[in-house]
Design a protein around this motif. Sequence first.
Motif, mmCIF file in Angstrom:
data_model
loop_
_atom_site.group_PDB
_atom_site.id
_atom_site.type_symbol
_atom_site.label_atom_id
_atom_site.label_comp_id
_atom_site.label_asym_id
_atom_site.label_seq_id
_atom_site.Cartn_x
_atom_site.Cartn_y
_atom_site.Cartn_z
ATOM 1 N N GLN A 98 0.803 -1.215 0.000
ATOM 2 C CA GLN A 98 0.000 0.000 0.000
ATOM 3 C C GLN A 98 0.840 1.272 0.000
ATOM 4 O OE1 GLN A 98 -2.378 -0.522 3.523
ATOM 5 N NE2 GLN A 98 -3.253 -2.459 2.813
ATOM 6 N N LEU A 99 2.168 1.136 -0.011
ATOM 7 C CA LEU A 99 3.027 2.311 0.036
ATOM 8 C C LEU A 99 2.930 3.115 -1.259
ATOM 9 C CD1 LEU A 99 6.294 0.911 1.673
ATOM 10 C CD2 LEU A 99 4.448 2.204 2.774
ATOM 11 N N ASP A 100 2.929 4.414 -1.119
ATOM 12 C CA ASP A 100 2.894 5.319 -2.263
ATOM 13 C C ASP A 100 4.319 5.784 -2.536
ATOM 14 O OD1 ASP A 100 2.169 6.988 -4.296
ATOM 15 O OD2 ASP A 100 1.313 8.549 -3.008
ATOM 16 N N LEU A 101 5.021 5.030 -3.368
ATOM 17 C CA LEU A 101 6.419 5.332 -3.645
ATOM 18 C C LEU A 101 6.532 6.533 -4.578
ATOM 19 C CD1 LEU A 101 7.810 1.722 -4.207
ATOM 20 C CD2 LEU A 101 7.855 3.090 -2.114
ATOM 21 N N VAL A 102 7.450 7.419 -4.266
ATOM 22 C CA VAL A 102 7.672 8.606 -5.080
ATOM 23 C C VAL A 102 8.960 8.428 -5.868
ATOM 24 C CG1 VAL A 102 6.462 10.067 -3.435
ATOM 25 C CG2 VAL A 102 8.934 9.779 -3.223
ATOM 26 N N PRO A 103 9.164 9.212 -6.943
ATOM 27 C CA PRO A 103 10.417 9.110 -7.696
ATOM 28 C C PRO A 103 11.622 9.305 -6.789
ATOM 29 C CG PRO A 103 8.809 10.401 -8.921
ATOM 30 C CD PRO A 103 8.209 10.158 -7.571
ATOM 31 N N GLY A 104 12.640 8.506 -7.029
ATOM 32 C CA GLY A 104 13.836 8.563 -6.206
ATOM 33 C C GLY A 104 13.874 7.512 -5.118
ATOM 34 N N MET A 105 12.762 6.790 -4.934
ATOM 35 C CA MET A 105 12.748 5.673 -3.994
ATOM 36 C C MET A 105 13.325 4.438 -4.685
ATOM 37 S SD MET A 105 11.455 6.317 -0.973
ATOM 38 C CE MET A 105 10.260 7.297 -0.058
ATOM 39 N N PRO A 106 13.830 3.468 -3.910
ATOM 40 C CA PRO A 106 14.284 2.228 -4.535
ATOM 41 C C PRO A 106 13.141 1.522 -5.255
ATOM 42 C CG PRO A 106 15.042 2.367 -2.257
ATOM 43 C CD PRO A 106 14.054 3.476 -2.454
ATOM 44 N N ARG A 107 13.458 0.833 -6.347
ATOM 45 C CA ARG A 107 12.470 -0.082 -6.924
ATOM 46 C C ARG A 107 12.137 -1.129 -5.869
ATOM 47 N NH1 ARG A 107 15.333 -1.756 -12.621
ATOM 48 N NH2 ARG A 107 16.128 0.315 -13.191
ATOM 49 N N LEU A 108 10.888 -1.587 -5.862
ATOM 50 C CA LEU A 108 10.450 -2.473 -4.795
ATOM 51 C C LEU A 108 9.715 -3.680 -5.366
ATOM 52 C CD1 LEU A 108 10.261 -2.703 -1.659
ATOM 53 C CD2 LEU A 108 8.049 -1.555 -1.830
ATOM 54 N N GLN A 109 10.208 -4.872 -5.031
ATOM 55 C CA GLN A 109 9.471 -6.103 -5.286
ATOM 56 C C GLN A 109 8.999 -6.623 -3.937
ATOM 57 O OE1 GLN A 109 11.330 -9.138 -7.626
ATOM 58 N NE2 GLN A 109 11.846 -7.762 -9.320
ATOM 59 N N ALA A 110 7.687 -6.809 -3.788
ATOM 60 C CA ALA A 110 7.136 -7.125 -2.477
ATOM 61 C C ALA A 110 6.594 -8.539 -2.395
ATOM 62 C CB ALA A 110 6.033 -6.131 -2.111
ATOM 63 N N ALA A 111 6.670 -9.095 -1.193
ATOM 64 C CA ALA A 111 6.115 -10.419 -0.929
ATOM 65 C C ALA A 111 4.765 -10.342 -0.227
ATOM 66 C CB ALA A 111 7.077 -11.241 -0.077
ATOM 67 N N GLY A 112 4.267 -9.144 0.056
ATOM 68 C CA GLY A 112 2.975 -9.030 0.698
ATOM 69 C C GLY A 112 3.011 -9.465 2.153
ATOM 70 N N ARG A 113 1.920 -10.034 2.614
ATOM 71 C CA ARG A 113 1.757 -10.381 4.022
ATOM 72 C C ARG A 113 2.620 -11.565 4.422
ATOM 73 N NH1 ARG A 113 -4.083 -13.269 4.651
ATOM 74 N NH2 ARG A 113 -3.061 -14.151 6.461
#
Length: 352
Positions: A98-113
Amino acid sequence: MSWAVQAVQLPDGDRLVDLWVDAAGCLVTEPVPGAERLPGRYVVPGLVDAHAHPAVGQEAGMPVALDGSEALNVLAAWAADGVCLVRDTGSPGGSVLQLDLVPGMPRLQAAGRFLAPAGRYFPVLLPEAAPQERLSELAVSELARGGRWVKDFPPITDGVPSGPPELTYSGEAIKAMVAAVHAAGGRVAAHVTTAVVSDLVRAGVDSVEHGTAIDDSALRLMAQTGAAWTPTLCAVLGLPDTASEASRRRVAEYRERLAELLPLAQRLGVPILAGTDTAGTIAREVALLAEHGLEPAAALKAATTTGYRFLGEPFDQAGQPTTLVTYQDDPREDLAALSSPSAVIIDGVRVR
């Protein structure tokens, strides 16, 4: 703003090359008039933390859940340190999705819960349990929410690892879950610190996390299936001052085994990934990999090119928003240099 880089490309380069980043943040092959020269004589395609928990903190040696703003602050701090790609390996309730990533943040691959049965994981991180009969359903639902990974967890009761070396779920349930996740386009990471590594690899998991009981036969099986190993040495080698003598002895024995296991994994072609879990920094993780059997260049690959390739993320592509980190000194000569990046650009945005 456009930039010029004159640096040795790591982890394998041995001579200076000229790179340019145009006003759109894209890597280009021709000089850009008026480009600002970035500091640093060595350049990598960004550091990769392949096992991290930006939504999990630590208090008094126990995990705590971080809210969205706190998790974003964690990611921003990692970006400034040169971490440009993060594989989140679980968050309470899948909050990272649910994070609202802004430009300049690391790319994110998530595993969820976090996926674990009731009473079998840290309660503060498990707002909703995952019973075995719903494992495949709940795993696939995390992919539908935007997750790219699913992670299985070990037996833990009241926050303490417990029980004999066994699977958290039955072998049949895990195999069915892996098949369902793969069919839905996702991948599975297995948190395993007991002697069931080979069982999980046979079930089709894509990566082994921690793997403190990994052995030669498991590594050879992983080489056949393509499964990666994320040793998370910052986490598994760290001991509190109150650690028992038995714990200290186990860690000392594991250190000795790593000196054989890490080079063997490299020779077999098992992808070795750098990941911090909830302890230390990626720079420290790379140093520990080098201290325990990998050559510095190989340890650097674990946190750069190997990480990008295994996670399927592009890098160094002309005409695309670029990601790079520069250093004044050669990390292969002194890995401490990774703690002091000169410049950081993530997907065309300069963050340092």
